[in-house]
Write a protein that holds these residues in place. Structure first.
Motif, PDB file in Angstrom:
ATOM      1  N   HIS A  65      -9.078  -0.592  -3.590  1.00 32.18           N
ATOM      2  CA  HIS A  65      -8.030   0.415  -3.396  1.00 32.18           C
ATOM      3  C   HIS A  65      -8.563   1.834  -3.397  1.00 32.18           C
ATOM      4  O   HIS A  65      -8.103   2.658  -2.495  1.00 32.18           O
ATOM      5  CB  HIS A  65      -7.094   0.210  -4.622  1.00 32.18           C
ATOM      6  N   GLU A  76      -1.345   3.276  -3.780  1.00 32.08           N
ATOM      7  CA  GLU A  76      -0.584   2.144  -4.338  1.00 32.08           C
ATOM      8  C   GLU A  76      -1.679   1.270  -4.720  1.00 32.08           C
ATOM      9  O   GLU A  76      -2.371   0.619  -3.915  1.00 32.08           O
ATOM     10  CB  GLU A  76       0.527   1.631  -3.673  1.00 32.08           C
ATOM     11  N   PHE A  77      -1.888   0.918  -6.141  1.00 25.93           N
ATOM     12  CA  PHE A  77      -2.766  -0.164  -6.412  1.00 25.93           C
ATOM     13  C   PHE A  77      -2.832  -1.226  -5.370  1.00 25.93           C
ATOM     14  O   PHE A  77      -1.871  -1.954  -5.521  1.00 25.93           O
ATOM     15  CB  PHE A  77      -3.074  -0.464  -7.763  1.00 25.93           C
ATOM     16  N   CYS A  78      -3.734  -1.647  -4.677  1.00 25.44           N
ATOM     17  CA  CYS A  78      -3.803  -2.970  -3.767  1.00 25.44           C
ATOM     18  C   CYS A  78      -4.900  -3.806  -3.717  1.00 25.44           C
ATOM     19  O   CYS A  78      -5.036  -4.676  -2.802  1.00 25.44           O
ATOM     20  CB  CYS A  78      -3.725  -2.234  -2.354  1.00 25.44           C
ATOM     21  N   HIS A 132       0.716  -1.228  -0.102  1.00 29.28           N
ATOM     22  CA  HIS A 132      -0.098   0.205   0.118  1.00 29.28           C
ATOM     23  C   HIS A 132       0.810   1.223   0.005  1.00 29.28           C
ATOM     24  O   HIS A 132       2.122   1.032   0.191  1.00 29.28           O
ATOM     25  CB  HIS A 132      -0.734   0.052   1.209  1.00 29.28           C
ATOM     26  N   CYS A 170      -4.694   5.721   0.142  1.00 26.71           N
ATOM     27  CA  CYS A 170      -3.774   4.825  -0.418  1.00 26.71           C
ATOM     28  C   CYS A 170      -3.498   5.236  -1.811  1.00 26.71           C
ATOM     29  O   CYS A 170      -4.311   5.311  -2.479  1.00 26.71           O
ATOM     30  CB  CYS A 170      -4.480   3.317  -0.152  1.00 26.71           C
ATOM     31  N   MET A 228     -10.174   3.242   0.253  1.00 27.84           N
ATOM     32  CA  MET A 228      -9.020   3.356   1.335  1.00 27.84           C
ATOM     33  C   MET A 228      -8.700   4.419   1.581  1.00 27.84           C
ATOM     34  O   MET A 228      -7.448   5.096   1.332  1.00 27.84           O
ATOM     35  CB  MET A 228      -8.043   2.195   0.915  1.00 27.84           C
TER      36      MET A 228
END
Ligand code: CUA
Length: 339
Positions: A216, A210-212, A173, A208, A219
């Protein structure tokens, strides 16, 4: 500066301010509210000006060249091989480029040193863990020296350099509160640190970066900068156990949480529910949002979330609880009292 030049400069500055004013807000790098964010904002401004001026100069030279070459002068060289003015111009141009690049390199080095120098020597007092798709918040209670857990809402004290430790429990993340700091990745198995020195009271929003996975986008991290006294009160409130049920319906809600499926994943300190797989609910009603910014925290959203979490946040780890509407209402009523 002549009157006309200063009028043009102030018009340009006004246009810049007006266009950037639209970008300000609770989740924007253009509203820096901490030392670290201000340094980064200043560096961005310098880069914008240096690169913007270089770009306009190149376009201006191109326009002049095209103007002079009008009327097809293909066979006739525009300048003599030993044109002194051309050589002087090229040297000046090269010097200007070197000076511009040097300015940017020195400025970014200085900002980097300032960010590194802001690292306090002491132990971190805030730890944030990225999870699919929420934030585990842990703060050190100065009264007991113990770590106290919360979720999805982070408070920070005004004017105090706060060391923050960021980790991940599952995938990568990225911790990013644009108004307060640059991005820092949350990498499984690695502890990353940054320092935030907030300079402005109030709410800002993190996200967040960062693609998670599936959720995503949902978040988000709600962040509040408190006065030192309010911050201490918030930490003390988080450290306290869950409030006792106020009426029979709430008591039934607590029983359902403890004996049903809720307590298998969530913790409510002071009750039998002590699992750590999902957000800590001890003071859930003290937060502004539900499910990491997915909805404002209201009685309706709580009840809807308990009944059908997948409808609000498809893919979230929380399964349908299978509670009857009456039971879901009792659980929501109990949770609503947990400020
Ligand atoms: Cu966590 Cu994107």
């Amino acid at each position: 500066m002549s009157g006309r030049a200063s009028r043009i400069a102030s018009l340009f500055a006004g246009l810049c301010a007006a266009s950037l004013a639209g970008c300000a807000g609770p989740q924007s790098v253009f509203s820096p509210a901490s030392d670290q964010a201000r340094w980064l904002h200043g560096l961005f401004g310098l880069m914008l000006w240096v690169c913007g001026i270089a770009y306009l100069l190149v376009l201006a030279f191109l326009a002049v060249a095209l103007w002079r070459a009008r009327g097809a002068l293909a066979e006739t060289p525009i300048t003599e091989p030993h044109d002194g003015r051309l050589q002087w111009g090229l040297r000046a141009w090269a010097a200007l480029i070197v000076a511009g690049l040097l300015t940017l390199a020195v400025a970014s080095f200085l900002v980097d040193r300032a960010l590194a120098g802001a690292e306090p020597r002491g132990d971190p007092s805030v730890r944030v863990t990225g999870q699919q798709w929420w934030w585990r918040i842990e703060v050190k209670d100065p009264a007991s020296g113990r770590w106290v857990e919360s979720a999805n809402e982070l408070h920070l004290p005004l004017n105090q350099p706060t060391p923050v430790e960021v980790v991940s429990a599952d995938v990568i993340h990225s911790f990013w509160i644009p108004n307060l700091s640059g991005k820092i990745d949350m990498v499984p198995g690695r502890v990353n640190r940054l320092t935030i020195t907030p300079r402005q009271l109030g709410w800002v929003r993190g996200q967040c970066a960062e693609f998670c996975g599936l959720q995503h986008a949902q978040m988000a991290l709600d962040v509040k900068v408190d006065s030192p006294a309010d911050y201490a009160a918030w930490v003390a409130r988080q450290a306290a156990p869950a409030a006792a049920p106020k009426d029979p319906v709430a008591a039934r809600g607590l029983a359902l949480v403890q004996d049903g499926t809720c307590g298998q994943c969530h913790a409510l300190r002071g009750t039998a529910a002590a699992a750590r797989a999902a957000p800590d609910l001890t003071h859930i009603a003290g937060r502004r949002f539900l499910a990491a910014g997915a909805a404002p925290l209201t009685r309706g959203s709580l009840q809807g979330w308990i009944a059908q979490p997948q409808a609000l946040k498809p893919g979230a780890e929380m399964p349908a609880t299978g509670l009857s509407p009456r039971d879901a209402e009792a659980v929501a009523h109990y949770l609503e009292g947990l400020t």
